[in-house]
Motif scaffolding. Structure first.
Motif, PDB file in Angstrom:
ATOM      1  N   GLY A 177      24.186  -8.462 -16.134  1.00  0.00           N
ATOM      2  CA  GLY A 177      23.157  -9.467 -16.369  1.00  0.00           C
ATOM      3  C   GLY A 177      21.770  -8.863 -16.281  1.00  0.00           C
ATOM      4  O   GLY A 177      21.559  -7.841 -15.628  1.00  0.00           O
ATOM      5  N   VAL A 178      20.830  -9.477 -16.955  1.00  0.00           N
ATOM      6  CA  VAL A 178      19.445  -9.008 -16.901  1.00  0.00           C
ATOM      7  C   VAL A 178      18.706  -9.606 -15.718  1.00  0.00           C
ATOM      8  O   VAL A 178      17.880  -8.946 -15.089  1.00  0.00           O
ATOM      9  CB  VAL A 178      18.713  -9.359 -18.223  1.00  0.00           C
ATOM     10  CG1 VAL A 178      17.227  -9.042 -18.123  1.00  0.00           C
ATOM     11  CG2 VAL A 178      19.324  -8.595 -19.389  1.00  0.00           C
ATOM     12  N   LYS A 179      19.040 -10.831 -15.381  1.00  0.00           N
ATOM     13  CA  LYS A 179      18.290 -11.541 -14.350  1.00  0.00           C
ATOM     14  C   LYS A 179      19.210 -12.538 -13.663  1.00  0.00           C
ATOM     15  O   LYS A 179      20.104 -13.117 -14.289  1.00  0.00           O
ATOM     16  CB  LYS A 179      17.104 -12.261 -15.009  1.00  0.00           C
ATOM     17  CG  LYS A 179      15.979 -12.678 -14.096  1.00  0.00           C
ATOM     18  CD  LYS A 179      14.823 -13.258 -14.936  1.00  0.00           C
ATOM     19  CE  LYS A 179      13.624 -13.572 -14.062  1.00  0.00           C
ATOM     20  NZ  LYS A 179      12.499 -14.131 -14.878  1.00  0.00           N
ATOM     21  N   ASN A 180      19.017 -12.731 -12.361  1.00  0.00           N
ATOM     22  CA  ASN A 180      19.714 -13.803 -11.654  1.00  0.00           C
ATOM     23  C   ASN A 180      18.723 -14.503 -10.733  1.00  0.00           C
ATOM     24  O   ASN A 180      17.506 -14.311 -10.851  1.00  0.00           O
ATOM     25  CB  ASN A 180      20.929 -13.264 -10.882  1.00  0.00           C
ATOM     26  CG  ASN A 180      20.544 -12.272  -9.776  1.00  0.00           C
ATOM     27  OD1 ASN A 180      19.377 -12.162  -9.397  1.00  0.00           O
ATOM     28  ND2 ASN A 180      21.524 -11.548  -9.266  1.00  0.00           N
ATOM     29  N   GLU A 181      19.253 -15.301  -9.794  1.00  0.00           N
ATOM     30  CA  GLU A 181      18.360 -16.082  -8.939  1.00  0.00           C
ATOM     31  C   GLU A 181      17.476 -15.214  -8.052  1.00  0.00           C
ATOM     32  O   GLU A 181      16.428 -15.654  -7.560  1.00  0.00           O
ATOM     33  CB  GLU A 181      19.179 -17.038  -8.061  1.00  0.00           C
ATOM     34  CG  GLU A 181      20.142 -16.378  -7.092  1.00  0.00           C
ATOM     35  CD  GLU A 181      21.486 -16.033  -7.736  1.00  0.00           C
ATOM     36  OE1 GLU A 181      22.392 -15.601  -7.005  1.00  0.00           O
ATOM     37  OE2 GLU A 181      21.601 -16.186  -8.972  1.00  0.00           O
ATOM     38  N   ASP A 182      17.877 -13.946  -7.860  1.00  0.00           N
ATOM     39  CA  ASP A 182      17.082 -13.040  -7.026  1.00  0.00           C
ATOM     40  C   ASP A 182      16.048 -12.249  -7.830  1.00  0.00           C
ATOM     41  O   ASP A 182      15.234 -11.543  -7.253  1.00  0.00           O
ATOM     42  CB  ASP A 182      18.005 -12.055  -6.296  1.00  0.00           C
ATOM     43  CG  ASP A 182      18.929 -12.759  -5.316  1.00  0.00           C
ATOM     44  OD1 ASP A 182      18.475 -13.731  -4.684  1.00  0.00           O
ATOM     45  OD2 ASP A 182      20.104 -12.349  -5.206  1.00  0.00           O
ATOM     46  N   GLY A 183      16.088 -12.372  -9.152  1.00  0.00           N
ATOM     47  CA  GLY A 183      15.123 -11.657  -9.980  1.00  0.00           C
ATOM     48  C   GLY A 183      15.801 -10.751 -10.994  1.00  0.00           C
ATOM     49  O   GLY A 183      17.007 -10.853 -11.259  1.00  0.00           O
TER      50      GLY A 183
END
Length: 524
Positions: free
Chosen positions: A277-283
């Motif tokens: 993934g490129v981004k999640n809830e942590d950034g």
């Protein structure tokens, strides 16, 4: 008469055409504690800004220093510059030391490796995010393997001698083609470099336990894993490589083919990296999900280069002006030199890459490139094995490694005479005479010498710490030879100001900055 004798005869008439070779060295080294453990401290402020300092920066981690010499036309000056950078750095480290081996010191956990940080500017944040992506893709410990990069370019007099009078456009195309001739020959014969100078024959147990590569390692303590005839684990699949890039078909027959390959590489999606993934809830987790986030992620033993202008990407610079120099990336850190590389290696690299440019160099198919890649793999895993054979291209003929070495060194010896005429010395012939004997006696190679010390002390940590402590004593004394203390202090202060000015000049959000950066990449 083949083209190599013709070119050699041309240079023999004009030996001064070889004067003015330009060099630069980049050396990586981990900061460690006096106990031999990876430093947990941030990049020392006394060393300036890692984003903008000319000579001292960081690579993957806060603890992984990278020293960069200016361009120099003297091998001795390049080494003294590197000595001075080490001397200044050591004097800012308090009790910390620099790990003198390519493979990392003891690292308990990947989380102990602090990613390099470059401030709040968009360019600084992108550099940090790129490293975050490397961490998720390959694991942090693989990224703190250290090496030495050797940058090299020929003087205009060299091209004048070979090509005669040409228009500017024709001359640059001829130069680019000649550098790609060099690169193809480096792929064919560059296995000589890890045989002679490979210096990573063993691993610390903390690294081995994090590896997924299946090789039949011997273990002589909790600290040491090794293979009997290995030269450079750093260059093996266990080391600083990217197996995901094996699907890429980047050719080296000319500049256009190379740029097309790079363009495809940075635009080719990866199913494996998409799972991150490129981004999640942590950034953010990585820059994108392609096989290469950016061009720097392309792992290669040698690269064509041109100095970039402003915010140019490497391929944009090449497309604009052609090849300006080459970067040799297959050197392990030499543990027997306090700066990680010595004069014998520099003179040999001068000689070898010049020979690669002059020797015949047919176009190379993907299949042939794979054949030569197999030779490299054999040498890095079992290069000191008696009677080891290597294939000659893809025609089925085989020679022992020593027989190959003698063939190459016979032509290197001819070239060495002319290069010594240019520099009014015997340094190139001296190096040739010495190194050819290493094919008769592999115990003279750097990997064999280092392995002997590791086995005698039964500890990689003890060997590394002893060398590091001796280097610290060396650099704590003595005077600067090229730079001055004032120059280092002024550059340190100026680098901090430059970083601050870059941060003040931010006029886009980070998201906009990334979008524009990759939109530009698509238009290459």
């Amino acid at each position: 008469m083949t083209s190599f004798p013709l070119r050699l005869a041309t240079l023999a008439k004009h030996p001064n055409a070889l004067k003015g070779i330009a060099r630069g060295i980049e050396r990586e080294a981990l900061r460690i504690t006096p106990e031999g453990v990876l430093s947990s401290l941030v990049h020392p402020k006394a060393l300036g800004s890692a984003l903008t300092h000319q000579w001292i920066t960081t690579d993957f981690a806060e603890s992984l220093l990278e020293f960069i010499t200016p361009v120099s036309y003297s091998a001795l000056e390049t080494l003294t510059q590197l000595h001075d950078i080490h001397r200044f750095t050591y004097r800012q480290l308090n009790e910390e030391l620099l790990w003198p081996l390519s493979m990392p010191c003891y690292v308990a956990n990947d989380d102990d490796i602090m990613l390099a940080q470059y401030g709040t500017s968009n360019v600084g944040r992108m550099k940090a995010l790129y490293r975050e992506g490397l961490k998720h893709r390959y694991g942090s410990i693989m990224q703190i393997i250290s090496g030495v990069h050797f940058n090299f370019s020929f003087p205009q007099s060299f091209w004048n001698a070979l090509f005669g009078v040409q228009t500017e456009d024709t001359r640059q195309k001829s130069i680019s083609n000649a550098y790609f001739n060099l690169i193809r020959n480096y792929y064919r014969f560059g296995w000589i470099i890890p045989y002679l100078f490979g210096s990573s024959p063993a691993l610390c147990g903390s690294f081995f336990k994090k590896s997924t590569v299946s090789l039949n390692f011997k273990q002589i303590s909790a600290d040491i894993y090794y293979l009997p005839y290995t030269t450079s684990l750093r260059l093996s699949d266990l080391g600083y490589t990217n197996r995901a890039q094996n699907v890429l078909k980047i050719g080296f027959n000319n500049l256009e083919q190379y740029l097309e390959g790079v363009r495809n590489a940075i635009q080719t999606p990866s199913k494996e990296f998409a799972n991150i993934g490129v981004k999640n809830e942590d950034g953010y987790r990585q820059l994108n999900t392609n096989i290469l986030q950016i061009e720097n992620e392309l792992y290669a033993p040698i690269r064509p280069k041109r100095i970039a202008k402003n915010s140019e990407k490497p391929s944009e610079a090449l497309a604009r002006g052609g090849v300006e120099y080459i970067e040799v990336r297959s050197l392990d850190v030499n543990p027997f030199s306090p700066t990680g590389i010595d004069d014998t290696q520099i003179y040999f690299l001068d000689l070898f890459v010049t020979w690669c440019a002059l020797a015949d160099s047919e176009r190379m198919t993907d299949y042939e490139l794979g054949c030569w890649h197999d030779n490299w793999n054999k040498v890095v895993i079992e290069g000191r094995k008696p009677g080891l054979t290597l294939q000659i291209g893809c025609n089925g003929e085989r020679l022992t490694q020593a027989e190959w070495g003698y063939r190459v060194f016979a032509e290197l010896a001819e070239l060495a005479v002319i290069m010594d005429q240019a520099y009014a010395s015997d340094q190139y012939q001296r190096v040739c005479r010495e190194l050819v004997t290493w094919f008769d006696d592999s115990d003279k190679t750097l990997s064999a010498r280092l392995m002997k010390e590791i086995l005698e002390q039964e500890s990689i940590g003890k060997v590394g710490l002893t060398i590091a402590a001796n280097n610290a004593k060396l650099f704590s004394n003595g005077n600067y030879a090229t730079f001055t203390e004032t120059q280092f202090r002024e550059e340190t202060s100026a680098s901090l100001v430059r970083q601050l000015n870059i941060e003040k000049a931010n006029d886009l959000s980070f998201e906009q900055y990334l979008a524009e950066y990759f939109n530009d990449s698509l238009s290459l």
